[in-house]
Design a protein around this motif. Sequence first.
Motif, PDB file in Angstrom:
ATOM      1  N   GLN A  34       0.942  -0.949  -0.188  1.00  0.00           N
ATOM      2  CA  GLN A  34       0.006   0.047   0.026  1.00  0.00           C
ATOM      3  C   GLN A  34       0.852   1.209  -0.022  1.00  0.00           C
ATOM      4  O   GLN A  34       0.744   2.288  -0.715  1.00  0.00           O
ATOM      5  N   MET A  35       1.749   1.268   1.003  1.00  0.00           N
ATOM      6  CA  MET A  35       2.728   2.412   1.194  1.00  0.00           C
ATOM      7  C   MET A  35       3.741   2.865  -0.003  1.00  0.00           C
ATOM      8  O   MET A  35       3.818   3.779  -0.404  1.00  0.00           O
ATOM      9  N   MET A  36       4.426   1.603  -0.572  1.00  0.00           N
ATOM     10  CA  MET A  36       5.437   1.879  -1.411  1.00  0.00           C
ATOM     11  C   MET A  36       5.129   1.472  -2.941  1.00  0.00           C
ATOM     12  O   MET A  36       5.431   2.041  -3.812  1.00  0.00           O
ATOM     13  N   LEU A  37       4.193   0.790  -3.116  1.00  0.00           N
ATOM     14  CA  LEU A  37       3.421   0.500  -4.549  1.00  0.00           C
ATOM     15  C   LEU A  37       2.183   0.846  -4.858  1.00  0.00           C
ATOM     16  O   LEU A  37       1.824   1.046  -5.942  1.00  0.00           O
ATOM     17  N   GLY A  38       1.211   1.551  -3.730  1.00  0.00           N
ATOM     18  CA  GLY A  38       0.005   2.010  -4.207  1.00  0.00           C
ATOM     19  C   GLY A  38      -0.928   0.988  -4.419  1.00  0.00           C
ATOM     20  O   GLY A  38      -1.999   1.298  -5.097  1.00  0.00           O
ATOM     21  N   ILE A  39      -0.705  -0.250  -4.292  1.00  0.00           N
ATOM     22  CA  ILE A  39      -1.976  -1.325  -4.283  1.00  0.00           C
ATOM     23  C   ILE A  39      -2.442  -1.946  -3.159  1.00  0.00           C
ATOM     24  O   ILE A  39      -1.546  -2.059  -2.188  1.00  0.00           O
ATOM     25  N   HIS A  40      -3.452  -2.587  -3.294  1.00  0.00           N
ATOM     26  CA  HIS A  40      -4.192  -3.164  -2.111  1.00  0.00           C
ATOM     27  C   HIS A  40      -3.793  -4.846  -2.349  1.00  0.00           C
ATOM     28  O   HIS A  40      -4.219  -5.340  -3.569  1.00  0.00           O
ATOM     29  N   CYS A  41      -3.402  -5.409  -1.437  1.00  0.00           N
ATOM     30  CA  CYS A  41      -3.062  -6.867  -1.724  1.00  0.00           C
ATOM     31  C   CYS A  41      -3.464  -7.458  -0.424  1.00  0.00           C
ATOM     32  O   CYS A  41      -3.648  -6.743   0.632  1.00  0.00           O
ATOM     33  N   ARG A  42      -4.011  -8.757  -0.527  1.00  0.00           N
ATOM     34  CA  ARG A  42      -4.342  -9.292   0.539  1.00  0.00           C
ATOM     35  C   ARG A  42      -3.996 -10.930   0.514  1.00  0.00           C
ATOM     36  O   ARG A  42      -3.539 -11.372  -0.513  1.00  0.00           O
ATOM     37  N   ARG A  43      -3.934 -11.499   1.631  1.00  0.00           N
ATOM     38  CA  ARG A  43      -3.366 -12.777   1.490  1.00  0.00           C
ATOM     39  C   ARG A  43      -4.355 -13.554   0.717  1.00  0.00           C
ATOM     40  O   ARG A  43      -5.537 -13.394   0.942  1.00  0.00           O
ATOM     41  N   GLY A  44      -3.674 -14.405  -0.039  1.00  0.00           N
ATOM     42  CA  GLY A  44      -4.573 -15.405  -1.140  1.00  0.00           C
ATOM     43  C   GLY A  44      -4.848 -16.724  -0.366  1.00  0.00           C
ATOM     44  O   GLY A  44      -4.287 -17.168   0.297  1.00  0.00           O
ATOM     45  N   GLU A  45      -5.911 -17.159  -1.249  1.00  0.00           N
ATOM     46  CA  GLU A  45      -6.133 -18.575  -0.819  1.00  0.00           C
ATOM     47  C   GLU A  45      -5.976 -19.342  -1.963  1.00  0.00           C
ATOM     48  O   GLU A  45      -5.926 -20.757  -1.921  1.00  0.00           O
ATOM     49  N   ARG A  46      -5.563 -18.890  -3.020  1.00  0.00           N
ATOM     50  CA  ARG A  46      -5.046 -19.856  -4.029  1.00  0.00           C
ATOM     51  C   ARG A  46      -3.644 -19.880  -4.335  1.00  0.00           C
ATOM     52  O   ARG A  46      -2.907 -19.215  -3.725  1.00  0.00           O
ATOM     53  N   PRO A  47      -3.249 -21.126  -4.769  1.00  0.00           N
ATOM     54  CA  PRO A  47      -1.695 -21.378  -4.839  1.00  0.00           C
ATOM     55  C   PRO A  47      -0.850 -20.335  -5.691  1.00  0.00           C
ATOM     56  O   PRO A  47      -1.553 -19.673  -6.707  1.00  0.00           O
ATOM     57  N   LEU A  48       0.446 -20.103  -5.425  1.00  0.00           N
ATOM     58  CA  LEU A  48       1.101 -19.169  -6.485  1.00  0.00           C
ATOM     59  C   LEU A  48       0.845 -19.941  -7.852  1.00  0.00           C
ATOM     60  O   LEU A  48       1.108 -20.784  -8.281  1.00  0.00           O
ATOM     61  N   GLU A  49       0.967 -18.859  -8.787  1.00  0.00           N
ATOM     62  CA  GLU A  49       0.584 -19.136 -10.237  1.00  0.00           C
ATOM     63  C   GLU A  49       1.903 -19.836 -10.828  1.00  0.00           C
ATOM     64  O   GLU A  49       3.076 -19.278 -10.558  1.00  0.00           O
ATOM     65  N   GLU A  50       1.713 -20.828 -11.591  1.00  0.00           N
ATOM     66  CA  GLU A  50       2.574 -21.389 -12.184  1.00  0.00           C
ATOM     67  C   GLU A  50       3.043 -20.816 -13.554  1.00  0.00           C
ATOM     68  O   GLU A  50       2.140 -20.800 -14.322  1.00  0.00           O
ATOM     69  N   GLU A  51       4.080 -20.115 -13.916  1.00  0.00           N
ATOM     70  CA  GLU A  51       4.398 -19.538 -15.251  1.00  0.00           C
ATOM     71  C   GLU A  51       5.801 -20.224 -15.583  1.00  0.00           C
ATOM     72  O   GLU A  51       6.686 -20.608 -14.538  1.00  0.00           O
TER      73      GLU A  51
END
Length: 161
Positions: free
Chosen positions: A27-44
């Motif tokens: 929020q402070m450094m990137l200006g985005i709202h993030c929250r703890r997720g329930e899905r796993p890390l996306e595989e790329e």
Amino acid sequence: MPLSLRESLSEIADPRNLDLTVEEICQMMLGIHCRRGERPLEEEAERVTAVVGFGGLLSGACVFRSGGGAACALASHMTGMELTEVDDTVKDGIGEICNMLAGSWKGKVPELAAHCGLSVPAVITGRDYNLHVQAPEFRLEHVYEFEGNTFEVTILCDGLQ
């Protein structure tokens, strides 16, 4: 009498400190709202991993992992530039984000902040690699979501005095 962090272990390993740290930095450094997720890390196919080591009364590391798309999105927010491929700007940005996360996380516990140093960030990119860590004393590993992307932040403690 030697200083020890053992009595603060429950505070140091409190998962809420990691969530609060990530939310504050996003929020402070990137200006985005993030929250703890329930899905796993996306595989790329392309991954970005940044590591900042802890030294002193606590030894271990803060590890940031994401796919290339999430790394570009975070670095774009950080720099104000549109970044669409993992280049040196994205790598530098992700290294700095990992550094801020590590510093902010250790700052949540005063004894830890005063007696634990940080290494410079190391950033690894590519395909088909694994980061191996020996059995840590404790491990906090959370996935976070923002704008349809995911990233993972892990705090590893392999030694606590």
